[in-house]
Design an enzyme around this catalytic site. Structure first.
Site, short mmCIF file in Angstrom:
data_model
loop_
_atom_site.label_atom_id
_atom_site.label_comp_id
_atom_site.label_asym_id
_atom_site.label_seq_id
_atom_site.Cartn_x
_atom_site.Cartn_y
_atom_site.Cartn_z
N GLY A 176 0.80 -1.25 -0.07
CA GLY A 176 0.21 -0.13 -0.10
C GLY A 176 1.11 1.10 0.09
N PHE A 203 7.91 -6.32 -4.39
CA PHE A 203 8.79 -5.76 -5.40
C PHE A 203 10.27 -5.58 -5.09
CE2 PHE A 203 4.55 -3.25 -6.76
CZ PHE A 203 3.92 -4.40 -6.98
N ALA A 227 8.17 11.66 8.19
CA ALA A 227 9.97 11.70 7.63
C ALA A 227 10.67 11.46 8.93
CB ALA A 227 9.93 12.77 6.87
N GLU A 291 20.63 6.69 -7.14
CA GLU A 291 19.70 5.69 -7.29
C GLU A 291 19.19 5.92 -8.69
OE1 GLU A 291 15.82 3.24 -6.21
OE2 GLU A 291 16.94 4.20 -4.61
N GLY A 412 12.19 3.53 -8.53
CA GLY A 412 13.33 4.69 -8.20
C GLY A 412 12.38 5.98 -8.02
N ASN A 415 7.89 8.55 -12.65
CA ASN A 415 8.13 9.63 -13.23
C ASN A 415 7.33 10.88 -13.11
OD1 ASN A 415 10.36 8.46 -14.45
ND2 ASN A 415 9.87 8.64 -16.50
#
Length: 430
Positions: A176, A203, A227, A291, A412, A415
């Site tokens: 999620g 993944f 964060a 990355e 990563g 986009n």
């Protein structure tokens, strides 16, 4: 550094004598005669055509190319069926100095620079073999450990990782929570000096083969923002409660193992915390530019491979009594593709120079990742089209390159997120 690169090259070449010195290139770290640069090269994948590389880098590239030709390409179809590569190829890569290229020699690396690491990323893309997760292991996981780990963690993991005996993975994404990293649910709670880890990830590249996984987890639910309450943990294979789920059946990257991971009441010692408590999000933000640059460099390298594969095909494929390459529409398409690829290569090489100088900012890395991965998919589409029906056949390299390209704009950071971050820097720049 040049001597270290030569030693690394000789490991792969299996030789005992240093190759003849080539004329130095004019680049950021060597003087001499100017190189051709990509647009003037006979092939976009030629060695010795880019100014950011030195003659020592060229020697190293030859050795890396030889490794992929001999140790990876012949076995890749077999690995695609298995859904993972062999552990043997990891150890071979370690023996040849291809894992953690820029790691210090006393820790098992060859002490190379960023350009040396990029050579390995690029040569794997040129081989069209996406199975070995070397770039994730070396360019991402090892970077976290060397940049933020304790001396004990570095000594414990890095020599084994450079040897290919300890395979690394990083577990951020959850069922999620993908791009929304602050929405993760995996958590670690203190129990005395230990931590109790619970949650799941999905993944995860190198997940099935992994020996150590960097797990992103919430450690402070009371933090002013998510964060400020995230930490990183080093979870080792075999720990009680660490369960590797099924290997995921993907559209592309068939030989790269991608798995679900589960953490059920794993008791972690205090020494498993990577860096400081609740500083995980900060570390991630610091590491993401590399990355994303890695993804961009792989993307443009894959585009160069696809262009050369297609150029060769249209020059020998006949239709209407002549080769397809003699058709004006095909010539114009090839001209467009080469122009777009060469312009993007120049930008990505500039980003590599910035990162080597520790000056690559987040927004520029996002631009590189977004632009190069979009181009890769555009090039893949056009190259399949130029192959006609054969481009849709799995035995043709262009078909594999096409399906492998699709994930690049997704991982990563999607986009769409890249555009958000680029726009934020534009609009809210102070």
């Amino acid at each position: 550094m040049a001597a270290r690169l030569l030693r690394g090259s000789l490991r792969v070449l299996g030789g005992h004598r240093a190759p003849r010195q080539l004329p130095a290139a004019r680049c950021s770290h060597s003087g001499g005669e100017e190189r051709l640069e990509t647009p003037s090269a006979k092939k976009l994948t030629d060695i010795g055509i880019r100014r950011i590389f030195s003659p020592e880098h060229d020697i190293f590239r030859k050795s890396v190319r030889k490794f992929f030709q001999e140790e990876v390409i012949p076995h890749h179809s077999e690995w695609e069926k298995a859904g993972e590569v062999s552990r043997e190829v990891w150890e071979k890569a370690g023996k040849q100095g291809l894992l953690g290229v820029n790691i210090a020699e006393h820790l098992g690396g060859i002490g190379g620079d960023l350009y040396s690491a990029a050579i390995v990323w690029e040569e794997q893309a040129y081989s069209n073999c996406s199975g070995p997760g070397f770039s994730i292991h070396s360019g991402i996981v090892m970077s976290y450990i060397t940049n933020h780990g304790s001396e004990e963690q570095i000594k414990h993991f890095i020599p084994q990782m450079t040897a290919g005996k300890c395979i690394g993975a990083i577990a951020m994404t959850e069922p999620g929570a993908g791009s929304d990293l602050q929405g993760i649910k995996t958590n670690a709670k203190k129990d005395g000096s230990d931590w109790i880890l619970n949650g799941s990830k999905v993944f995860i590249s190198n997940g099935s083969l992994s020996d150590v996984v960097i797990v992103v987890a919430v450690t402070n639910h009371e933090a002013p923002s998510p964060a400020h309450g995230i930490s990183l943990f080093l979870v080792e294979n075999g720990m009680k409660g660490f369960i590797k789920g099924r290997k995921l059946h993907k559209m592309g990257l068939k030989a790269q193992d991608t798995a679900e991971l589960f953490f059920e009441d794993i008791r972690l010692p205090a020494s498993a915390l990577l860096g400081e408590e609740n500083k995980g999000f900060y570390y991630i933000m610091k590491e993401l530019p590399q990355e994303r640059l890695l993804i961009a460099d792989v993307a443009i390298s894959a585009s160069e491979f696809m262009f050369e594969e297609t150029r060769n095909y249209v020059k020998q494929r006949k239709a209407f009594g002549k080769t397809v390459a003699h058709l004006q529409t095909v010539q114009h398409k090839l001209a467009e593709l080469k122009t777009h690829i060469c312009v993007t290569r120049a930008f990505v090489d500039n980003c590599l120079q910035l990162h080597e100088a520790k000056r690559l900012d987040s927004a520029t890395a996002c631009m590189a990742k977004y632009w190069a991965s979009e181009l890769q998919n555009s090039v893949a589409y056009d190259c399949v089209q130029l192959h006609g029906g054969w481009g849709y056949m799995w035995e043709y390299p262009i078909a594999k390159a096409y399906v492998d390209a699709r994930v690049q704009p997704i991982y990563g950071g999607t986009n769409e997120i890249m555009k958000e971050l680029i726009a934020r820097e534009i609009v809210f720049d102070k």
